[in-house]
Design a protein around this motif. Structure first.
Motif, PDB file in Angstrom:
ATOM      1  N   ILE A 189       0.829  -1.204   0.000  1.00  0.00           N
ATOM      2  CA  ILE A 189       0.000   0.000   0.000  1.00  0.00           C
ATOM      3  C   ILE A 189       0.865   1.256   0.000  1.00  0.00           C
ATOM      4  CG2 ILE A 189      -1.708   1.316   1.326  1.00  0.00           C
ATOM      5  CD1 ILE A 189      -2.684  -1.466   2.404  1.00  0.00           C
ATOM      6  N   ALA A 190       1.910   1.266   0.826  1.00  0.00           N
ATOM      7  CA  ALA A 190       2.789   2.437   0.910  1.00  0.00           C
ATOM      8  C   ALA A 190       3.504   2.691  -0.406  1.00  0.00           C
ATOM      9  CB  ALA A 190       3.792   2.248   2.035  1.00  0.00           C
ATOM     10  N   ILE A 191       4.015   1.632  -1.032  1.00  0.00           N
ATOM     11  CA  ILE A 191       4.729   1.803  -2.304  1.00  0.00           C
ATOM     12  C   ILE A 191       3.774   2.311  -3.385  1.00  0.00           C
ATOM     13  CG2 ILE A 191       5.942   0.573  -4.144  1.00  0.00           C
ATOM     14  CD1 ILE A 191       7.093  -1.260  -1.917  1.00  0.00           C
ATOM     15  N   ALA A 192       2.572   1.757  -3.432  1.00  0.00           N
ATOM     16  CA  ALA A 192       1.594   2.222  -4.419  1.00  0.00           C
ATOM     17  C   ALA A 192       1.207   3.677  -4.195  1.00  0.00           C
ATOM     18  CB  ALA A 192       0.347   1.329  -4.376  1.00  0.00           C
ATOM     19  N   ALA A 193       1.258   4.130  -2.929  1.00  0.00           N
ATOM     20  CA  ALA A 193       0.876   5.509  -2.597  1.00  0.00           C
ATOM     21  C   ALA A 193       2.013   6.497  -2.818  1.00  0.00           C
ATOM     22  CB  ALA A 193       0.413   5.585  -1.146  1.00  0.00           C
ATOM     23  N   ALA A 194       3.210   6.016  -3.151  1.00  0.00           N
ATOM     24  CA  ALA A 194       4.383   6.880  -3.242  1.00  0.00           C
ATOM     25  C   ALA A 194       4.187   8.113  -4.123  1.00  0.00           C
ATOM     26  CB  ALA A 194       5.590   6.067  -3.702  1.00  0.00           C
ATOM     27  N   PRO A 195       3.516   8.023  -5.283  1.00  0.00           N
ATOM     28  CA  PRO A 195       3.350   9.246  -6.087  1.00  0.00           C
ATOM     29  C   PRO A 195       2.615  10.363  -5.360  1.00  0.00           C
ATOM     30  CG  PRO A 195       2.921   7.307  -7.427  1.00  0.00           C
ATOM     31  CD  PRO A 195       3.046   6.830  -6.002  1.00  0.00           C
ATOM     32  N   ARG A 196       1.723  10.008  -4.430  1.00  0.00           N
ATOM     33  CA  ARG A 196       0.995  11.027  -3.669  1.00  0.00           C
ATOM     34  C   ARG A 196       1.735  11.453  -2.405  1.00  0.00           C
ATOM     35  NH1 ARG A 196      -2.612   7.353  -5.359  1.00  0.00           N
ATOM     36  NH2 ARG A 196      -2.730   6.275  -3.369  1.00  0.00           N
ATOM     37  N   LEU A 197       2.796  10.729  -2.074  1.00  0.00           N
ATOM     38  CA  LEU A 197       3.549  11.024  -0.860  1.00  0.00           C
ATOM     39  C   LEU A 197       4.808  11.850  -1.126  1.00  0.00           C
ATOM     40  CD1 LEU A 197       3.268   7.529   0.873  1.00  0.00           C
ATOM     41  CD2 LEU A 197       1.976   9.595   1.434  1.00  0.00           C
ATOM     42  N   VAL A 198       5.121  12.090  -2.390  1.00  0.00           N
ATOM     43  CA  VAL A 198       6.284  12.906  -2.728  1.00  0.00           C
ATOM     44  C   VAL A 198       6.151  14.282  -2.070  1.00  0.00           C
ATOM     45  CG1 VAL A 198       7.498  14.063  -4.600  1.00  0.00           C
ATOM     46  CG2 VAL A 198       6.734  11.696  -4.884  1.00  0.00           C
ATOM     47  N   ASN A 199       7.261  14.751  -1.518  1.00  0.00           N
ATOM     48  CA  ASN A 199       7.324  16.036  -0.803  1.00  0.00           C
ATOM     49  C   ASN A 199       6.592  16.024   0.540  1.00  0.00           C
ATOM     50  OD1 ASN A 199       8.796  17.214  -2.935  1.00  0.00           O
ATOM     51  ND2 ASN A 199       6.906  17.753  -4.011  1.00  0.00           N
ATOM     52  N   ARG A 200       6.081  14.875   0.948  1.00  0.00           N
ATOM     53  CA  ARG A 200       5.467  14.740   2.274  1.00  0.00           C
ATOM     54  C   ARG A 200       6.195  13.695   3.113  1.00  0.00           C
ATOM     55  NH1 ARG A 200      -0.913  14.150   2.068  1.00  0.00           N
ATOM     56  NH2 ARG A 200      -0.476  12.510   0.544  1.00  0.00           N
ATOM     57  N   VAL A 201       6.622  12.617   2.467  1.00  0.00           N
ATOM     58  CA  VAL A 201       7.336  11.533   3.144  1.00  0.00           C
ATOM     59  C   VAL A 201       8.750  11.457   2.587  1.00  0.00           C
ATOM     60  CG1 VAL A 201       7.458   9.024   3.358  1.00  0.00           C
ATOM     61  CG2 VAL A 201       5.285  10.186   3.724  1.00  0.00           C
ATOM     62  N   GLU A 202       9.733  11.419   3.482  1.00  0.00           N
ATOM     63  CA  GLU A 202      11.129  11.429   3.062  1.00  0.00           C
ATOM     64  C   GLU A 202      11.632  10.047   2.657  1.00  0.00           C
ATOM     65  OE1 GLU A 202      12.779  14.251   2.774  1.00  0.00           O
ATOM     66  OE2 GLU A 202      11.068  15.377   3.563  1.00  0.00           O
ATOM     67  N   ARG A 203      11.192   9.014   3.352  1.00  0.00           N
ATOM     68  CA  ARG A 203      11.675   7.657   3.111  1.00  0.00           C
ATOM     69  C   ARG A 203      10.551   6.650   3.355  1.00  0.00           C
ATOM     70  NH1 ARG A 203      15.517  10.194   1.600  1.00  0.00           N
ATOM     71  NH2 ARG A 203      17.752   9.879   2.057  1.00  0.00           N
ATOM     72  N   ILE A 204      10.618   5.533   2.649  1.00  0.00           N
ATOM     73  CA  ILE A 204       9.754   4.381   2.897  1.00  0.00           C
ATOM     74  C   ILE A 204      10.653   3.164   3.110  1.00  0.00           C
ATOM     75  CG2 ILE A 204       8.034   2.786   1.933  1.00  0.00           C
ATOM     76  CD1 ILE A 204       6.971   5.131   0.260  1.00  0.00           C
ATOM     77  N   VAL A 205      10.404   2.434   4.192  1.00  0.00           N
ATOM     78  CA  VAL A 205      11.037   1.128   4.399  1.00  0.00           C
ATOM     79  C   VAL A 205       9.929   0.087   4.356  1.00  0.00           C
ATOM     80  CG1 VAL A 205      12.314  -0.376   5.971  1.00  0.00           C
ATOM     81  CG2 VAL A 205      12.943   2.048   5.771  1.00  0.00           C
ATOM     82  N   ALA A 206      10.029  -0.842   3.428  1.00  0.00           N
ATOM     83  CA  ALA A 206       9.004  -1.873   3.246  1.00  0.00           C
ATOM     84  C   ALA A 206       9.581  -3.220   3.647  1.00  0.00           C
ATOM     85  CB  ALA A 206       8.526  -1.899   1.799  1.00  0.00           C
ATOM     86  N   SER A 207       9.058  -3.783   4.718  1.00  0.00           N
ATOM     87  CA  SER A 207       9.480  -5.086   5.226  1.00  0.00           C
ATOM     88  C   SER A 207       8.672  -6.177   4.537  1.00  0.00           C
ATOM     89  CB  SER A 207       9.271  -5.122   6.743  1.00  0.00           C
ATOM     90  OG  SER A 207       9.282  -6.442   7.232  1.00  0.00           O
ATOM     91  N   THR A 208       9.353  -7.061   3.831  1.00  0.00           N
ATOM     92  CA  THR A 208       8.725  -8.174   3.101  1.00  0.00           C
ATOM     93  C   THR A 208       7.405  -7.747   2.447  1.00  0.00           C
ATOM     94  OG1 THR A 208       7.625  -9.032   5.104  1.00  0.00           O
ATOM     95  CG2 THR A 208       9.809  -9.896   4.596  1.00  0.00           C
ATOM     96  N   PRO A 209       7.441  -6.753   1.548  1.00  0.00           N
ATOM     97  CA  PRO A 209       6.197  -6.230   0.975  1.00  0.00           C
ATOM     98  C   PRO A 209       5.489  -7.256   0.098  1.00  0.00           C
ATOM     99  CG  PRO A 209       8.074  -5.356  -0.205  1.00  0.00           C
ATOM    100  CD  PRO A 209       8.633  -6.073   0.993  1.00  0.00           C
ATOM    101  N   MET A 210       4.167  -7.163   0.075  1.00  0.00           N
ATOM    102  CA  MET A 210       3.321  -8.088  -0.677  1.00  0.00           C
ATOM    103  C   MET A 210       3.273  -7.645  -2.141  1.00  0.00           C
ATOM    104  SD  MET A 210      -0.654  -9.088   0.128  1.00  0.00           S
ATOM    105  CE  MET A 210      -1.246  -7.565  -0.661  1.00  0.00           C
ATOM    106  N   ILE A 211       4.357  -7.929  -2.874  1.00  0.00           N
ATOM    107  CA  ILE A 211       4.461  -7.554  -4.283  1.00  0.00           C
ATOM    108  C   ILE A 211       3.960  -8.677  -5.177  1.00  0.00           C
ATOM    109  CG2 ILE A 211       6.021  -6.753  -6.096  1.00  0.00           C
ATOM    110  CD1 ILE A 211       5.594  -4.832  -3.687  1.00  0.00           C
ATOM    111  N   ALA A 212       4.175  -9.902  -4.752  1.00  0.00           N
ATOM    112  CA  ALA A 212       3.699 -11.083  -5.484  1.00  0.00           C
ATOM    113  C   ALA A 212       3.709 -12.254  -4.525  1.00  0.00           C
ATOM    114  CB  ALA A 212       4.571 -11.374  -6.707  1.00  0.00           C
ATOM    115  N   LEU A 213       2.991 -13.308  -4.916  1.00  0.00           N
ATOM    116  CA  LEU A 213       2.966 -14.523  -4.110  1.00  0.00           C
ATOM    117  C   LEU A 213       4.059 -15.479  -4.574  1.00  0.00           C
ATOM    118  CD1 LEU A 213      -0.889 -15.168  -3.966  1.00  0.00           C
ATOM    119  CD2 LEU A 213       0.542 -13.949  -2.311  1.00  0.00           C
TER     120      LEU A 213
END
Length: 319
Positions: free
Chosen positions: A138-162
């Motif tokens: 969810i956080a990675i998908a939201a990244a375009p809307r988080l630019v200039n608001r969130v400095e960094r994202i750390v994604a622990s074992t993200p659900m990108i595929a099964l």
């Protein structure tokens, strides 16, 4: 509108104490879903910024008390919340004991609401996100809307595929079930967690943390759900497919560290590492031997993960 309540609205059990100074409250999203959130202050004399902690599927604020305490000791404020349909946030009628959404856009509404109504007005900047599994996707998908608001994202074992490359067939079969009006059909076979043991489970090799989380579920079963519905699985597979789209990946500009677990049986580490490679600002790190829940893992896996997250986030957040 926020309704801030006392920490008594959080469940405390032996071995899982409340983080010092934590405050809990509720608010409503624009589509009128009630979310529970919590904010904990820095435990040091200086606040380095705020980490927004995002849970995975079928998790709850209480499961992250230890992690919240660790982050506040490092000098961060921490904000977190229960996604709609789980924890103590509002459940959908007819799906109170199953994980159910019709699309992951609903989770984006939750994230945006918490960021706008809790993090920005009440938490010290700058801001970063630490997200696990579903929360990572969810956080990675939201990244375009988080630019200039969130400095960094750390994604622990993200659900990108099964694992095993079964995502495409699962997507179409669950979509078909939803299209014939059976979207709320629970996928009971997906919830095998009650039969897991400390020695044999895909989440953590740490027997103590495994038992703590089992005790929490026994003490507060109302915070947890069973397996997801067909609609949730269809929505999740659609979200994962979207993160494989080159046009989507090209818009992901927030610096992101994707951390995979070497012994992950829940999500595909290879797919997550490939996404990090395709992102212009993506970085990948693998922790050999670790299982899916890095923040619930044994110290030999959990400590390096926290150190990596602090190193990646800290330089950007420290004022």
């Amino acid at each position: 509108m926020q309704d801030v309540t006392t920490p008594a609205s959080l469940v405390e059990i032996d071995g899982n104490p409340l983080p010092p100074g934590i405050a809990c409250g509720t608010l409503s999203t624009p589509d009128r879903v009630r979310l529970r959130f919590a904010v904990a202050p820095s435990a040091t004399g200086r606040t380095r910024g705020t980490i927004l902690l995002l849970q995975g599927r079928n998790e709850t604020i209480e499961k992250y008390f230890e992690t919240i305490t660790d982050l506040t000791r490092l000098g961060y404020m921490v904000a977190t919340f229960d996604w709609r349909g789980q924890g103590a946030s509002q459940r959908q009628r007819g799906s109170r004991m199953t994980g159910h959404v019709t699309g992951f856009q609903a989770y984006q509404i939750d994230l945006e609401t918490i960021f706008r109504d809790v993090v920005l007005p009440d938490c010290h900047g700058p801001y970063a996100i630490l997200a696990h599994s579903m929360g990572g996707a969810i956080a990675i998908a939201a990244a375009p809307r988080l630019v200039n608001r969130v400095e960094r994202i750390v994604a622990s074992t993200p659900m990108i595929a099964l694992p095993g490359g079964h995502g495409s067939s699962l997507h179409w079969s669950m979509t078909a079930i939803r299209m014939i009006g059976l979207g709320r059909l629970p996928m009971r076979s997906a919830d095998r967690s009650r039969s897991w043991t400390a020695e044999r489970n895909p989440l953590t090799s740490d027997a103590g943390r495994f038992q703590r989380n089992r005790d929490l579920r026994e003490a507060a079963p109302q915070l947890f759900v069973g397996g997801p519905t067909a609609s949730w699985v269809a929505a999740a597979s659609a979200a994962m497919r979207q993160l494989d789209d080159s046009d989507v990946v090209a818009k992901l500009h927030v610096p992101t560290l994707i951390v995979t677990a070497g012994a992950d049986q829940v999500v595909s580490s290879a797919a997550a590492e490939r996404l990090a490679w395709r992102m212009r600002s993506g970085h990948a790190l693998s922790i050999p031997g670790a299982r899916h829940e890095l923040l619930q893992e044994a110290d030999r896996y959990r400590a390096p993960f926290l150190a990596a997250a602090d190193s990646f986030i800290g330089g950007a957040l420290t004022l």
